[in-house]
Design a protein around this motif. Sequence first.
Motif, PDB file in Angstrom:
ATOM      1  N   HIS A   1      14.194   1.935   8.681  1.00 36.25           N
ATOM      2  CA  HIS A   1      13.006   2.369   7.931  1.00 36.25           C
ATOM      3  C   HIS A   1      13.086   2.025   6.451  1.00 36.25           C
ATOM      4  CE1 HIS A   1      12.687   5.060  11.523  1.00 36.25           C
ATOM      5  NE2 HIS A   1      11.476   4.544  11.466  1.00 36.25           N
ATOM      6  N   GLY A   2      13.551   0.845   6.141  1.00 35.16           N
ATOM      7  CA  GLY A   2      13.559   0.377   4.752  1.00 35.16           C
ATOM      8  C   GLY A   2      14.778   0.783   3.948  1.00 35.16           C
ATOM      9  N   SER A   3      15.541   1.769   4.430  1.00 34.59           N
ATOM     10  CA  SER A   3      16.690   2.235   3.641  1.00 34.59           C
ATOM     11  C   SER A   3      18.000   1.754   4.242  1.00 34.59           C
ATOM     12  CB  SER A   3      16.724   3.763   3.597  1.00 34.59           C
ATOM     13  OG  SER A   3      15.580   4.239   2.949  1.00 34.59           O
ATOM     14  N   MET A   4      18.942   1.470   3.369  1.00 32.57           N
ATOM     15  CA  MET A   4      20.260   1.073   3.842  1.00 32.57           C
ATOM     16  C   MET A   4      21.013   2.330   4.268  1.00 32.57           C
ATOM     17  SD  MET A   4      23.623   0.055   2.153  1.00 32.57           S
ATOM     18  CE  MET A   4      23.058  -0.526   0.580  1.00 32.57           C
TER      19      MET A   4
ATOM     20  N   SER B   1       9.688  -2.675  -7.504  1.00 37.24           N
ATOM     21  CA  SER B   1      10.617  -2.332  -8.589  1.00 37.24           C
ATOM     22  C   SER B   1      12.020  -2.762  -8.187  1.00 37.24           C
ATOM     23  CB  SER B   1      10.566  -0.831  -8.908  1.00 37.24           C
ATOM     24  OG  SER B   1      10.895  -0.102  -7.755  1.00 37.24           O
ATOM     25  N   GLY B   2      12.934  -2.684  -9.147  1.00 37.56           N
ATOM     26  CA  GLY B   2      14.313  -3.101  -8.883  1.00 37.56           C
ATOM     27  C   GLY B   2      14.564  -4.506  -9.414  1.00 37.56           C
ATOM     28  N   THR B   3      15.837  -4.917  -9.367  1.00 34.96           N
ATOM     29  CA  THR B   3      16.187  -6.222  -9.933  1.00 34.96           C
ATOM     30  C   THR B   3      17.033  -7.062  -8.978  1.00 34.96           C
ATOM     31  OG1 THR B   3      18.114  -5.224 -10.981  1.00 34.96           O
ATOM     32  CG2 THR B   3      16.183  -5.502 -12.373  1.00 34.96           C
TER      33      THR B   3
ATOM     34  N   GLY C   1       0.857  -1.184   0.000  1.00 35.79           N
ATOM     35  CA  GLY C   1       0.000   0.000   0.000  1.00 35.79           C
ATOM     36  C   GLY C   1       0.887   1.226   0.000  1.00 35.79           C
ATOM     37  N   GLY C   2       0.690   2.096   0.999  1.00 38.99           N
ATOM     38  CA  GLY C   2       1.498   3.318   1.044  1.00 38.99           C
ATOM     39  C   GLY C   2       2.814   3.131   1.781  1.00 38.99           C
ATOM     40  N   LEU C   3       3.017   1.957   2.393  1.00 41.37           N
ATOM     41  CA  LEU C   3       4.204   1.751   3.229  1.00 41.37           C
ATOM     42  C   LEU C   3       5.377   1.222   2.401  1.00 41.37           C
ATOM     43  CD1 LEU C   3       5.240   1.433   6.319  1.00 41.37           C
ATOM     44  CD2 LEU C   3       4.715  -0.969   5.939  1.00 41.37           C
ATOM     45  N   VAL C   4       6.492   1.939   2.464  1.00 46.68           N
ATOM     46  CA  VAL C   4       7.682   1.468   1.761  1.00 46.68           C
ATOM     47  C   VAL C   4       8.512   0.650   2.748  1.00 46.68           C
ATOM     48  CG1 VAL C   4       9.710   2.133   0.422  1.00 46.68           C
ATOM     49  CG2 VAL C   4       7.657   3.557   0.352  1.00 46.68           C
TER      50      VAL C   4
ATOM     51  N   GLY D   1      19.519  -4.001  11.847  1.00 46.49           N
ATOM     52  CA  GLY D   1      18.676  -2.802  11.885  1.00 46.49           C
ATOM     53  C   GLY D   1      17.543  -3.022  12.868  1.00 46.49           C
ATOM     54  N   PRO D   2      16.929  -1.919  13.311  1.00 52.83           N
ATOM     55  CA  PRO D   2      15.878  -2.018  14.324  1.00 52.83           C
ATOM     56  C   PRO D   2      14.660  -2.802  13.840  1.00 52.83           C
ATOM     57  CG  PRO D   2      16.499   0.281  13.900  1.00 52.83           C
ATOM     58  CD  PRO D   2      17.196  -0.543  12.891  1.00 52.83           C
ATOM     59  N   ASN D   3      13.755  -3.126  14.736  1.00 49.96           N
ATOM     60  CA  ASN D   3      12.507  -3.815  14.382  1.00 49.96           C
ATOM     61  C   ASN D   3      11.765  -3.020  13.315  1.00 49.96           C
ATOM     62  OD1 ASN D   3      12.413  -4.456  17.778  1.00 49.96           O
ATOM     63  ND2 ASN D   3      12.423  -6.095  16.286  1.00 49.96           N
ATOM     64  N   GLY D   4      11.252  -3.748  12.341  1.00 50.21           N
ATOM     65  CA  GLY D   4      10.470  -3.104  11.287  1.00 50.21           C
ATOM     66  C   GLY D   4      11.314  -2.413  10.222  1.00 50.21           C
ATOM     67  N   ALA D   5      12.631  -2.630  10.245  1.00 50.64           N
ATOM     68  CA  ALA D   5      13.515  -1.947   9.296  1.00 50.64           C
ATOM     69  C   ALA D   5      13.366  -2.479   7.863  1.00 50.64           C
ATOM     70  CB  ALA D   5      14.969  -2.086   9.739  1.00 50.64           C
ATOM     71  N   GLY D   6      12.813  -3.677   7.718  1.00 51.48           N
ATOM     72  CA  GLY D   6      12.636  -4.244   6.376  1.00 51.48           C
ATOM     73  C   GLY D   6      13.515  -5.444   6.083  1.00 51.48           C
ATOM     74  N   LYS D   7      14.165  -5.977   7.110  1.00 49.93           N
ATOM     75  CA  LYS D   7      15.117  -7.071   6.917  1.00 49.93           C
ATOM     76  C   LYS D   7      14.426  -8.341   6.387  1.00 49.93           C
ATOM     77  CE  LYS D   7      16.268  -6.902  11.306  1.00 49.93           C
ATOM     78  NZ  LYS D   7      15.329  -5.880  11.816  1.00 49.93           N
ATOM     79  N   THR D   8      13.379  -8.758   7.092  1.00 44.54           N
ATOM     80  CA  THR D   8      12.679  -9.978   6.672  1.00 44.54           C
ATOM     81  C   THR D   8      12.001  -9.771   5.315  1.00 44.54           C
ATOM     82  OG1 THR D   8      12.347 -10.678   8.948  1.00 44.54           O
ATOM     83  CG2 THR D   8      10.884 -11.654   7.308  1.00 44.54           C
ATOM     84  N   THR D   9      11.469  -8.592   5.107  1.00 41.71           N
ATOM     85  CA  THR D   9      10.850  -8.297   3.804  1.00 41.71           C
ATOM     86  C   THR D   9      11.870  -8.456   2.676  1.00 41.71           C
ATOM     87  OG1 THR D   9       9.378  -6.727   4.896  1.00 41.71           O
ATOM     88  CG2 THR D   9       9.558  -6.548   2.502  1.00 41.71           C
ATOM     89  N   PHE D  10      13.085  -7.992   2.927  1.00 46.28           N
ATOM     90  CA  PHE D  10      14.129  -8.139   1.904  1.00 46.28           C
ATOM     91  C   PHE D  10      14.402  -9.624   1.632  1.00 46.28           C
ATOM     92  CE2 PHE D  10      18.733  -7.973   0.638  1.00 46.28           C
ATOM     93  CZ  PHE D  10      18.505  -7.407  -0.621  1.00 46.28           C
TER      94      PHE D  10
END
Length: 255
Positions: A228-231, A59-61, A16-19, A38-47
Motif C-alpha cells: 500500500h505504498g509504504s515500505m 514531495s521528497g527528494t 488525487g486522494g490516492l497515495v 510487494g503485492p499488486n498495486g503496492a506502488g513499485k512501478t510508480t516508484f
Amino acid sequence: MAEPILSTAKIVMKFGGLVSVNKMDFDLYEHEIVGIIGPNGAGKTTFFNVLTGIYKPTSGTVCYHGMDITGKKLYEITALGFARTFQNIRLFPHMTVLETVMLGMHTRTKAGILDALLRTPRIRKTERELEAKALELLNLTGLDRYRYEYGTDLPYGMQRRLEIARAMASQPEILLLDEPAAGMNEQETADISFFIKKLRDIGYTIILIEHDMRLVMNICDRLYVLDHGSMIAQGRPEEISANPQVIEVYLGKEE
Ligand SMILES: Nc1ncnc2c1ncn2[C@@H]1O[C@H](COP(=O)(O)OP(=O)(O)OP(=O)(O)O)[C@@H](O)[C@H]1O
Ligand SMILES: [Mg+2]
C-alpha cells in the motif's frame, strides 16, 4: 561503507486522494542488485516512474551521485545514466533486433538531426560505429543469432531480453527492470536470472521489480518490500523471508 550512488528521501507520490508511494527512503550502492517486491498495486512501478522522471514526486527528494535530480525530466535522467524496461513488453513492430538496439543507442550519438537528414559522411561513420557497437551488445546478450529478425517475432523470453539490450544501448549506469520474468516459464526464468547476475558482474547496478520470489531471493543482494505504498521491510533476502510482517502480507494475499 561507501556512499550510495542513488538515494531517495521521503518520496511521496499522490494521484488525487490516492497515495501510491508513501515516504519512500531508498538507497542503491554501486554493483548491487536491489529488488523491490510487494503485492499488486503496492506502488513499485510508480516508484520507478518517479526515479526515471516520468512522474514528478508530490514531495521528497531523489539524489544521484550527490546531485539533487528531483523532478528532472525523463530525457535528462536518461542522459545521466538511467535506463529501464517496462512491465509490458514495448517493442516496435517491423524493426529488427539490430535496428532496435541501434535506435536505443541514438541518445548517445554526437551527430545532429541535420547530419541525419543530409546523410553526411559524419552520419555514415557514426552509423558504422553504431552497428559495430550494437553487434557487440547483441553478442553479450546472446541475441546475435536473431539480429535480422523482427523483435516481435522472437520467442517470449528473448523479447524480454531484447528490451534489456535496448535499455543497455544507452550505456546506463543503473538498469531498472520492471518484472523482467513476468510470464516466463521455468527455463526462461532460470535463463534470465543468470543473465541479470551476469549484468551485475560486468558492472551494472540493477533495480529489479519482480513477483517471482525464487528469482528475487536468488539474485538480489538486498530487498525493499512495499505494501500500500509504504515500505514495510528492507534487508537481505534471508532477513526478508523470515520477517513476520512480510510473511503476513504475502500469506494474506494470493500471489
Ligand atoms: N497515473 C496514475 N494515476 C492514478 N493512479 C495511479 C497512476 N499510476 C499508478 N496509480 C495507482 O497507484 C497504485 C500503485 O500502482 P503501481 O502500478 O505502482 O503498483 P505496482 O506495485 O507496480 O503493482 P503491480 O505489481 O500490479 O504492477 C495503484 O493503486 C494504481 O492504480
Ligand atoms: Mg507494476
